[in-house]
Scaffold this active site. Structure first.
Site, PDB file in Angstrom:
ATOM      1  N   LYS A 173     -11.225  -8.318  -1.399  1.00 30.59           N
ATOM      2  CA  LYS A 173     -11.094  -7.032  -2.093  1.00 30.59           C
ATOM      3  C   LYS A 173      -9.619  -6.722  -2.334  1.00 30.59           C
ATOM      4  CE  LYS A 173     -10.894  -2.669  -0.720  1.00 30.59           C
ATOM      5  NZ  LYS A 173     -10.097  -2.093  -1.811  1.00 30.59           N
ATOM      6  N   GLU A 248      -1.348  -7.525   8.747  1.00 30.77           N
ATOM      7  CA  GLU A 248       0.050  -7.397   8.281  1.00 30.77           C
ATOM      8  C   GLU A 248       0.220  -5.945   7.857  1.00 30.77           C
ATOM      9  OE1 GLU A 248       2.136  -9.844   8.465  1.00 30.77           O
ATOM     10  OE2 GLU A 248       0.694 -11.394   8.966  1.00 30.77           O
ATOM     11  N   CYS A 282       7.002  -4.070   1.838  1.00 31.33           N
ATOM     12  CA  CYS A 282       6.962  -3.825   3.283  1.00 31.33           C
ATOM     13  C   CYS A 282       8.238  -4.331   3.957  1.00 31.33           C
ATOM     14  CB  CYS A 282       5.744  -4.500   3.881  1.00 31.33           C
ATOM     15  SG  CYS A 282       5.640  -6.238   3.428  1.00 31.33           S
ATOM     16  N   GLU A 383       7.351   5.433   7.944  1.00 33.12           N
ATOM     17  CA  GLU A 383       7.451   4.597   6.748  1.00 33.12           C
ATOM     18  C   GLU A 383       7.262   5.480   5.502  1.00 33.12           C
ATOM     19  OE1 GLU A 383       4.171   1.925   5.725  1.00 33.12           O
ATOM     20  OE2 GLU A 383       5.615   0.351   5.281  1.00 33.12           O
TER      21      GLU A 383
HETATM   22  P1  NAD Z   1      -3.908   0.784   2.669  1.00 36.93           P
HETATM   23  O1  NAD Z   1      -4.025   0.501   4.109  1.00 36.93           O
HETATM   24  O2  NAD Z   1      -4.217   2.147   2.192  1.00 36.93           O
HETATM   25  O3  NAD Z   1      -4.863  -0.178   1.823  1.00 36.93           O
HETATM   26  C1  NAD Z   1      -4.777  -1.581   1.886  1.00 36.93           C
HETATM   27  C2  NAD Z   1      -6.114  -2.168   1.519  1.00 36.93           C
HETATM   28  O4  NAD Z   1      -7.055  -1.805   2.521  1.00 36.93           O
HETATM   29  C3  NAD Z   1      -6.694  -1.663   0.199  1.00 36.93           C
HETATM   30  O5  NAD Z   1      -7.376  -2.704  -0.438  1.00 36.93           O
HETATM   31  C4  NAD Z   1      -7.655  -0.595   0.655  1.00 36.93           C
HETATM   32  O6  NAD Z   1      -8.692  -0.344  -0.255  1.00 36.93           O
HETATM   33  C5  NAD Z   1      -8.188  -1.189   1.937  1.00 36.93           C
HETATM   34  N1  NAD Z   1      -8.738  -0.236   2.905  1.00 36.93           N
HETATM   35  C6  NAD Z   1      -8.408   1.064   3.069  1.00 36.93           C
HETATM   36  N2  NAD Z   1      -9.167   1.614   4.040  1.00 36.93           N
HETATM   37  C7  NAD Z   1      -9.972   0.632   4.509  1.00 36.93           C
HETATM   38  C8  NAD Z   1     -10.976   0.573   5.518  1.00 36.93           C
HETATM   39  N3  NAD Z   1     -11.317   1.648   6.231  1.00 36.93           N
HETATM   40  N4  NAD Z   1     -11.596  -0.594   5.746  1.00 36.93           N
HETATM   41  C9  NAD Z   1     -11.258  -1.689   5.029  1.00 36.93           C
HETATM   42  N5  NAD Z   1     -10.348  -1.695   4.054  1.00 36.93           N
HETATM   43  C10 NAD Z   1      -9.693  -0.546   3.795  1.00 36.93           C
HETATM   44  O7  NAD Z   1      -2.454   0.339   2.252  1.00 36.93           O
HETATM   45  P2  NAD Z   1      -1.772   0.475   0.827  1.00 36.93           P
HETATM   46  O8  NAD Z   1      -1.383   1.911   0.652  1.00 36.93           O
HETATM   47  O9  NAD Z   1      -2.585  -0.199  -0.203  1.00 36.93           O
HETATM   48  O10 NAD Z   1      -0.464  -0.422   1.023  1.00 36.93           O
HETATM   49  C11 NAD Z   1       0.725   0.057   1.536  1.00 36.93           C
HETATM   50  C12 NAD Z   1       0.898  -0.359   2.976  1.00 36.93           C
HETATM   51  O11 NAD Z   1       0.791  -1.760   3.095  1.00 36.93           O
HETATM   52  C13 NAD Z   1       2.262  -0.002   3.525  1.00 36.93           C
HETATM   53  O12 NAD Z   1       2.130   0.513   4.822  1.00 36.93           O
HETATM   54  C14 NAD Z   1       2.986  -1.341   3.582  1.00 36.93           C
HETATM   55  O13 NAD Z   1       4.012  -1.431   4.535  1.00 36.93           O
HETATM   56  C15 NAD Z   1       1.866  -2.257   3.898  1.00 36.93           C
HETATM   57  N6  NAD Z   1       2.203  -3.635   3.531  1.00 36.93           N
HETATM   58  C16 NAD Z   1       2.431  -4.545   4.525  1.00 36.93           C
HETATM   59  C17 NAD Z   1       2.773  -5.855   4.208  1.00 36.93           C
HETATM   60  C18 NAD Z   1       3.019  -6.884   5.281  1.00 36.93           C
HETATM   61  O14 NAD Z   1       3.046  -8.058   4.964  1.00 36.93           O
HETATM   62  N7  NAD Z   1       3.176  -6.513   6.530  1.00 36.93           N
HETATM   63  C19 NAD Z   1       2.892  -6.232   2.872  1.00 36.93           C
HETATM   64  C20 NAD Z   1       2.675  -5.265   1.880  1.00 36.93           C
HETATM   65  C21 NAD Z   1       2.312  -3.977   2.220  1.00 36.93           C
END
Ligand code: NAD
Length: 480
Positions: A173, A248, A282, A383
């Site tokens: 997804k 991650e 990130c 963050e």
């Molecule tokens: P998010 O956690 O809101 O969403 C990420 C993904 O998870 C999306 O596809 C979302 O639909 C899904 N999701 C949300 N709730 C869920 C649940 N309850 N169960 C399963 N899936 C669920 O994050 P975002 O806003 O899309 O991305 C930004 C965040 O990602 C920031 O905190 C950033 O630091 C982090 N990030 C980390 C890395 C890394 O490699 N460590 C890389 C890029 C982004």
């Protein structure tokens, strides 16, 4: 236009015929709809994956590798179309999508197409017992991959490629905020001849579609990239089923600048590490610590360099900083800026939203520099994930190390110095999964990638990813 799910090698509508609006961040317009998938859609993806598993897991490494190389080649051939789709969906400058996101998506497939042909396991001879052990690394079965919106196709493929290289079948997804390039990947998979069901792409909200993937008892491993809170929730849902997890998560990365660094290179790179992709990486260095003897000079030069960055429409070739990904995200980032004083800082550059000609309703924000006095302030602890950095001076190595580590996250750190001994001391003591010295975001895909503390568990990259997506089995043979 309507995006569809890609299940069992076919584009299909969501079972419920329910849809979510997809926004163009550069002008705030709705330009399409995406499936609001529910449990049944995930179940259909799972069934297709399960049916495909036996055959895919026994497909020779040469054949898997050939198909994955073909996917990489097709991504490269379709780079203009994919990059334009990414820029429109995410708001990032087109030149960034062209030079970073899409080439890296192709590289992810090509890298794991090669890596799987070199992946090996160990043997342990039990001397004195007339026995030999060897480790069989078997694919897990059906696995789930869930990715965020900041580097959409780049991070989506970073998970999928090692998963299928290792012989798994996938229910994946992408973020509901940036679904477009994952949708376009479907036709590439078909054209490359990936067998039906090996990779199923289900679109929808995290709390419904994502949740259904994580909670599915047949999906045995979850590779997730996203926010720390979401990661904690996923861990809770997955733990009672003992799923394998790679998480991650967020970061609040320090950039530590000593006065003996190569100044011009440091300055140029720090502008990039602060504001690339609108600061929505990130790995961006969002807390900048500068040695006190150089602080005033750095402050003046940094502001001057940042003031040259042009905020504009993603499709304008002179744009350095495009639109933020969504209105709610813009509002979240803006709240930190508007409350800077209360959160422990003073805005010394930027801070305002920007009206871009012919794109007045887009989500544009100036690159913003905030001066803080104390690392314990909210601005240095939470963050923000936008074009916002804090700066503050430090007096010595011990002080800056303590501040760098005094945060709940531990993803990456950047260190600027020419002192070799200090490089080793600081790199060893810093609590982070990745330390860049005199550079930033220089990636070698063989290296372990991931964070410590609230930045996650597990490592992606190279053989680490192939280890995650396989289950080691010890086979002990007594021969006498
Ligand atoms: P998010 O956690 O809101 O969403 C990420 C993904 O998870 C999306 O596809 C979302 O639909 C899904 N999701 C949300 N709730 C869920 C649940 N309850 N169960 C399963 N899936 C669920 O994050 P975002 O806003 O899309 O991305 C930004 C965040 O990602 C920031 O905190 C950033 O630091 C982090 N990030 C980390 C890395 C890394 O490699 N460590 C890389 C890029 C982004």
């Amino acid at each position: 236009m309507n995006i569809k799910n890609y299940i069992n090698g076919e584009y299909v509508n969501p079972v419920s015929d329910s849809w979510i609006d997809n926004y163009n961040p550069s002008n705030g317009e709705i330009y399409g709809q995406i499936p609001n998938s529910i449990n049944e859609d995930v179940e259909n993806g799972y069934k297709a994956a399960k049916n495909a598993f036996l055959s895919w897991s026994e497909t020779s490494l040469d054949e898997r590798s050939k198909i994955m190389s073909k996917i990489a080649q097709l991504i490269t051939e379709k780079l203009p179309e994919l990059a334009a789709a990414e820029a429109k969906d995410n708001g990032k400058p087109l030149h960034v999508a062209k030079s970073i996101d899409i080439p890296r998506a192709a590289a992810n497939f090509q890298f794991f197409a090669n890596a799987i042909t070199q992946f090996a396991s160990e043997a342990h001879e039990s001397v004195g017992h007339n026995a030999i052990n060897f480790t069989l690394r078997q694919p897990i079965g059906v696995v789930g991959c869930i990715s965020p919106w900041n580097l959409p196709l780049y991070l989506f493929t970073w998970k999928i490629a090692p998963a299928i290289a290792a012989g798994n079948c996938v229910v994946a997804k992408p973020s509901e905020i940036t679904p477009m390039t994952a949708y376009l990947l479907g036709e590439i998979l078909t054209e490359a001849g990936l067998p039906k069901g090996v990779l199923n792409i289900v679109h929808g909200l995290g709390t419904t579609t994502g949740q259904a993937i994580v909670a599915h008892p047949g999906i045995k491993a979850i590779s997730f990239t996203g926010g720390t809170q979401t990661g904690a929730h996923i861990a809770k849902v997955a733990a009672p089923m003992f799923k394998k997890l790679s998480l991650e998560l967020g970061g609040k990365n320090p950039a530590i600048i000593f006065a003996d660094c190569d100044y011009d290179e440091m300055l140029q790179t720090t502008v990039r590490s602060s504001f690339a992709n609108q600061g929505q990486i990130c790995l961006c260095g969002s807390r900048i610590f500068v040695e006190a003897s150089m602080y005033q000079k750095f402050k003046i030069d940094f502001i001057a360099a940042v003031s040259k960055l042009k905020v504009g429409n993603p499709f304008d070739t002179s744009t350095d900083i495009g639109a933020l990904v969504s209105r709610p995200h813009l509002e979240k980032v803006k709240k930190y800026i508007d409350n800077a004083a209360q959160y422990g800082g003073k805005v010394i550059f930027g801070g305002a939203t920007v009206s871009v000609d012919n794109s007045e309703d887009g989500y544009y924000l100036e690159p913003t520099i905030i001066e803080v006095q104390d690392n314990s302030c909210t601005l240095n602890q939470e963050e923000i994930f936008g074009p916002v950095v804090t700066i503050m001076p430090f007096n010595d190595e011990n002080e800056v190390l303590a501040m760098a580590n005094d945060v709940s996250y531990g993803l990456s750190a950047t260190l600027w110095t020419n002192d070799l001994k200090r490089t080793m001391r600081v790199s060893k003591q810093i609590q982070a999964g990745i330390v860049w010295v005199n550079t930033w975001l220089l990636r070698d895909l063989r290296t372990p990638f991931g964070g410590v503390k609230n930045s996650g568990v597990g490592r992606e990259g190279g053989f680490e990813a192939l280890r995650f997506f396989t289950e080691p089995k010890n086979i002990c043979i007594k021969y006498n």
